[in-house]
Design a protein around this motif. Sequence first.
Motif, mmCIF file in Angstrom:
data_model
loop_
_atom_site.group_PDB
_atom_site.id
_atom_site.type_symbol
_atom_site.label_atom_id
_atom_site.label_comp_id
_atom_site.label_asym_id
_atom_site.label_seq_id
_atom_site.Cartn_x
_atom_site.Cartn_y
_atom_site.Cartn_z
ATOM 1 N N PHE A 65 -16.305 8.620 8.195
ATOM 2 C CA PHE A 65 -16.459 8.556 6.739
ATOM 3 C C PHE A 65 -17.586 7.621 6.349
ATOM 4 N N LEU A 66 -17.467 6.332 6.687
ATOM 5 C CA LEU A 66 -18.505 5.331 6.479
ATOM 6 C C LEU A 66 -18.689 4.549 7.776
ATOM 7 N N PRO A 67 -19.877 3.978 8.036
ATOM 8 C CA PRO A 67 -20.050 3.165 9.237
ATOM 9 C C PRO A 67 -19.033 2.021 9.268
ATOM 10 N N GLY A 68 -18.236 1.992 10.314
ATOM 11 C CA GLY A 68 -17.252 0.929 10.452
ATOM 12 C C GLY A 68 -15.889 1.229 9.861
ATOM 13 N N PHE A 69 -15.695 2.425 9.270
ATOM 14 C CA PHE A 69 -14.390 2.777 8.713
ATOM 15 C C PHE A 69 -13.503 3.261 9.848
ATOM 16 N N ALA A 70 -12.442 2.492 10.133
ATOM 17 C CA ALA A 70 -11.533 2.808 11.236
ATOM 18 C C ALA A 70 -10.301 3.529 10.714
ATOM 19 N N TYR A 71 -10.029 4.684 11.292
ATOM 20 C CA TYR A 71 -8.813 5.437 10.953
ATOM 21 C C TYR A 71 -7.681 4.948 11.863
ATOM 22 N N MET A 72 -6.662 4.343 11.263
ATOM 23 C CA MET A 72 -5.591 3.709 12.026
ATOM 24 C C MET A 72 -4.229 4.307 11.674
ATOM 25 N N GLY A 73 -3.340 4.311 12.628
ATOM 26 C CA GLY A 73 -1.987 4.798 12.368
ATOM 27 C C GLY A 73 -1.009 4.253 13.392
ATOM 28 N N SER A 74 0.267 4.477 13.064
ATOM 29 C CA SER A 74 0.723 5.165 11.860
ATOM 30 C C SER A 74 1.530 4.193 11.003
ATOM 31 N N VAL A 75 1.395 4.350 9.679
ATOM 32 C CA VAL A 75 2.157 3.497 8.780
ATOM 33 C C VAL A 75 3.609 3.974 8.738
ATOM 34 N N ASP A 76 4.485 3.077 8.333
ATOM 35 C CA ASP A 76 5.889 3.429 8.171
ATOM 36 C C ASP A 76 6.001 4.585 7.177
ATOM 37 N N GLU A 77 6.827 5.581 7.515
ATOM 38 C CA GLU A 77 6.924 6.780 6.669
ATOM 39 C C GLU A 77 7.391 6.457 5.256
ATOM 40 N N ARG A 78 8.036 5.311 5.073
ATOM 41 C CA ARG A 78 8.508 4.933 3.737
ATOM 42 C C ARG A 78 7.363 4.560 2.808
ATOM 43 N N ILE A 79 6.211 4.217 3.355
ATOM 44 C CA ILE A 79 5.058 3.867 2.508
ATOM 45 C C ILE A 79 3.894 4.837 2.725
ATOM 46 N N ALA A 80 4.147 5.956 3.391
ATOM 47 C CA ALA A 80 3.115 6.980 3.579
ATOM 48 C C ALA A 80 2.966 7.765 2.281
ATOM 49 N N LEU A 81 1.812 7.656 1.672
ATOM 50 C CA LEU A 81 1.573 8.294 0.370
ATOM 51 C C LEU A 81 0.321 9.167 0.425
ATOM 52 N N PRO A 82 0.291 10.250 -0.341
ATOM 53 C CA PRO A 82 -0.902 11.105 -0.360
ATOM 54 C C PRO A 82 -2.077 10.406 -1.030
ATOM 55 N N ARG A 83 -3.249 10.915 -0.766
ATOM 56 C CA ARG A 83 -4.453 10.406 -1.420
ATOM 57 C C ARG A 83 -4.333 10.572 -2.932
ATOM 58 N N LYS A 84 -5.111 9.802 -3.660
ATOM 59 C CA LYS A 84 -5.162 9.945 -5.106
ATOM 60 C C LYS A 84 -5.766 11.305 -5.469
ATOM 61 N N VAL A 85 -5.470 11.774 -6.652
ATOM 62 C CA VAL A 85 -5.953 13.086 -7.091
ATOM 63 C C VAL A 85 -7.469 13.122 -7.139
ATOM 64 N N ALA A 86 -8.080 12.025 -7.564
ATOM 65 C CA ALA A 86 -9.547 11.948 -7.647
ATOM 66 C C ALA A 86 -10.017 10.593 -7.129
ATOM 67 N N PRO A 87 -11.174 10.549 -6.484
ATOM 68 C CA PRO A 87 -11.697 9.274 -5.975
ATOM 69 C C PRO A 87 -12.015 8.310 -7.119
ATOM 70 N N VAL A 88 -11.903 7.017 -6.822
ATOM 71 C CA VAL A 88 -12.242 5.958 -7.768
ATOM 72 C C VAL A 88 -13.130 4.958 -7.044
ATOM 73 N N PRO A 89 -13.875 4.108 -7.784
ATOM 74 C CA PRO A 89 -14.685 3.084 -7.112
ATOM 75 C C PRO A 89 -13.796 2.100 -6.341
ATOM 76 N N VAL A 90 -14.172 1.829 -5.116
ATOM 77 C CA VAL A 90 -13.413 0.926 -4.254
ATOM 78 C C VAL A 90 -14.350 -0.153 -3.719
ATOM 79 N N LYS A 91 -13.860 -1.394 -3.677
ATOM 80 C CA LYS A 91 -14.675 -2.508 -3.199
ATOM 81 C C LYS A 91 -14.660 -2.593 -1.677
#
Length: 227
Positions: free
Chosen positions: A136-162
Amino acid sequence: MQLSQAQVSPISETDWLLQFHTGLSVASNQQLHALAAQFRQQYGGLLQDVVVAYDSLLLRFQQPQLHAEALMNDCLKQLADSSSAAATTNVIEIPVCYDPTLHNDLLAMAQQTNLPVEEIVELHSAATYHIYMLGFLPGFAYMGSVDERIALPRKVAPVPVKAGAVGIAGTQTGIYPTASPGGWNIVGYTPLQMFDAIREPACLLQPGQQVRFVPVSLSDFESLQSS
């Protein structure tokens, strides 16, 4: 995953793809990283690049390679015949500030999960995560897996992120290395710089490593950020 079930196929004159078809599997991903290291060691002079994804590996040869399939199958056989245990790595601790004053999505996540904010933070920081790949971006690490209780879908539309934002999407978690549009649910921020072009290595996190998030206070976050 049985290595004998891996599928090897050409996708161009110079590129060959090896697929496990296992989806998110730590064991399969570790095997792929072991294979990638083996390819680099044995055939580095022939290769332009080796790219590992979740359950696949791409070999990009410098020139068309007529014997690519034989080389790949040879490495698969060597790995299958090897009795050595998978290499262990130290767990990398990443400080994360979950303080709401930094404008995270914890309140919205609490409504979606019916969990208190404190429990979301506890669940996110309690796990040890495997880095499947960078993308996605240089240095963006895809990590898993989070606890299923806090696994949430992506937002409907992208927003600015710091830069430094730590997010959750599905069963994965990741850190935005630079400011960009993003659709992941932001739980907190790390003061560490994930990507620095003049640093060696430029990416702080590498595929195959293990990561744990360590909660820090706002004052500690600001102190680490300015150091």
